[in-house]
Design a protein around this motif. Sequence first.
Motif, PDB file in Angstrom:
ATOM      1  N   ALA A 202       2.771   6.954  11.981  1.00 49.86           N
ATOM      2  CA  ALA A 202       4.217   6.820  11.822  1.00 49.86           C
ATOM      3  C   ALA A 202       4.821   5.989  12.947  1.00 49.86           C
ATOM      4  O   ALA A 202       5.751   5.210  12.719  1.00 49.86           O
ATOM      5  N   ALA A 203       4.281   6.127  14.152  1.00 50.02           N
ATOM      6  CA  ALA A 203       4.834   5.404  15.302  1.00 50.02           C
ATOM      7  C   ALA A 203       4.763   3.896  15.115  1.00 50.02           C
ATOM      8  O   ALA A 203       5.639   3.154  15.590  1.00 50.02           O
TER       9      ALA A 203
ATOM     10  N   ARG B 172       8.281  -1.042  14.382  1.00 52.57           N
ATOM     11  CA  ARG B 172       8.732  -2.231  13.645  1.00 52.57           C
ATOM     12  C   ARG B 172      10.166  -2.057  13.153  1.00 52.57           C
ATOM     13  O   ARG B 172      10.970  -3.001  13.182  1.00 52.57           O
ATOM     14  N   VAL B 173      10.496  -0.873  12.688  1.00 51.61           N
ATOM     15  CA  VAL B 173      11.847  -0.616  12.184  1.00 51.61           C
ATOM     16  C   VAL B 173      12.863  -0.715  13.316  1.00 51.61           C
ATOM     17  O   VAL B 173      13.933  -1.311  13.162  1.00 51.61           O
TER      18      VAL B 173
ATOM     19  N   GLU C 195       6.530  -4.263   3.821  1.00 51.71           N
ATOM     20  CA  GLU C 195       7.929  -4.695   3.719  1.00 51.71           C
ATOM     21  C   GLU C 195       8.410  -5.345   5.012  1.00 51.71           C
ATOM     22  O   GLU C 195       9.150  -6.336   4.981  1.00 51.71           O
ATOM     23  N   GLU C 196       8.004  -4.786   6.139  1.00 50.99           N
ATOM     24  CA  GLU C 196       8.411  -5.374   7.417  1.00 50.99           C
ATOM     25  C   GLU C 196       7.818  -6.767   7.599  1.00 50.99           C
ATOM     26  O   GLU C 196       8.482  -7.673   8.120  1.00 50.99           O
ATOM     27  N   LEU C 197       6.587  -6.954   7.158  1.00 51.39           N
ATOM     28  CA  LEU C 197       5.990  -8.291   7.211  1.00 51.39           C
ATOM     29  C   LEU C 197       6.818  -9.284   6.398  1.00 51.39           C
ATOM     30  O   LEU C 197       7.099 -10.404   6.848  1.00 51.39           O
TER      31      LEU C 197
ATOM     32  N   ALA D 120      20.463   6.721  14.339  1.00 48.15           N
ATOM     33  CA  ALA D 120      19.343   7.080  13.465  1.00 48.15           C
ATOM     34  C   ALA D 120      18.961   5.873  12.606  1.00 48.15           C
ATOM     35  O   ALA D 120      19.786   5.001  12.336  1.00 48.15           O
ATOM     36  N   PRO D 121      17.714   5.814  12.135  1.00 47.21           N
ATOM     37  CA  PRO D 121      17.297   4.678  11.308  1.00 47.21           C
ATOM     38  C   PRO D 121      17.774   4.752   9.867  1.00 47.21           C
ATOM     39  O   PRO D 121      17.562   3.822   9.097  1.00 47.21           O
TER      40      PRO D 121
END
Length: 476
Positions: free
Chosen positions: A18-19, A24-25, A256-258, A67-68
């Motif tokens: 998760a980290a 990335r987020v 998705e981040e990529l 918060a994200p």
Amino acid sequence: MTLGDLLDGLPAPHPVEAAAVAERVAASGRVLVVLDDDPTGTQSVHGVPVLTSWAEDDLAWGLQQGAPCVYVLTNTRALGPDDAARTNREVVTAGVAAARRLGVDVGFVSRGDSTLRGHFPLETDTITATLRELGEPVPDAVLLVPAFPDAGRITVGAVHHWCTGGTCTPVGETEFARDATFGFTSSDLRDWVAEKSAPSGGPAPVAREDVLALTLADLRRGPEAAAAVLRGARDGRVVVVDAADERDLRVLALAEELLAGEGQRFLHRVGPPFVRARVGMEERAPLTREEVPTGDARGGLVVVGSHVGLTTRQLEQLRGGHRLADQVEVEVAAVLDADRREQHLAAVVDRLVAALAAGDVVVSTSRVLTTGGDAAASLDIAVAVSRAVVEVVQGVVARTAPRFVVAKGGITSSDVARYGLGIRRAVVRGPLLPGLVSLWEPVEGPAAGVPYVVFAGNVGDDASLLAVVRTLSATP
């Protein structure tokens, strides 16, 4: 078919912590605004703001909490199509305005049911149309990810399953597919998208062959392989995504981040655990009594509105296994009788207030479901009973502050939060049962500081309500 049969021959989940997703987020600075179509969506997250109102200032408050993600309880599963569409437009409009004011990049998530009930594709179509009208970038694709592995809802080979008791059943063959409002026949999500898009009244129906599938075989080869599949999803294409493990969802998040770095944007229609994985949040252990921010009040209030068999059994277990100061019933017949209604509800409030000084109390609606001659009449009865429950809770909190409030039932949880307790803004502290029941801490209004427990949905076992109340109570 067993889970082992379904996963036979497939690779093990790709290892993703998760980290790694959270890093990335955080670097992206993006915040997800989650439009939650019933109160159960917060059951998988913790430490995030939740709103029951969606004025621009409410969204701005949520976006400023660090918060994200921000949850907005729209409760649209309890609304008709027109009201559901209007609500989605309002939330997106307010979210965009708040984001522009604060200079925050936001993405939108449409949180639906892991058994495929809800307003799809109406809600994602409405979000996309509203973004276009506001001059915002529109999503390149809609990712459909209904899986909820912790609760036995998994998708393999684009086919969605309900797994319980060691057996996995295609969801189109379960009772959920026969839902009176949101029924369906397809278990293959590609067929389900085509089926649900046909009567939507929106864009032209989606053909099965136009729906892209991101499979476990793709995901378990890692984020780059998953991104390679998603890279071809453009022009609002629907992508159905497999998942049988939280790590599958984390791979999707990294993919998705990529692609976000390449300018590709996605809209999501998802089950409860997706957001946790998407923002890189670790699963939290259930809260202990010491971690629950209860006040000094003697007793807590348990409100039971749901009529399903499981809820009735949970109520009976609570009555038999926990010391209660009183058990009070809101009689539907009295609620529907204009000459008796006011006096009956006042008497219920008086009993509850008196009993809360001594200990925990339960208020429930009549266990015999009362219906009308047709669907419209039945809905009128349900609305009248819900309003009565809200009035009871309002009457109680106007005179005393319970140690806690637990609401059992989907519509009950939403109405008690928004109208009974006047909660506009709260923080989700975490689960009281693993991934199933969430505790909110209201931050303003008449219930500020009173722990509020959302126990919605047909979840848990017969002893679950008893376990929750024992955790919260001063006298377990």
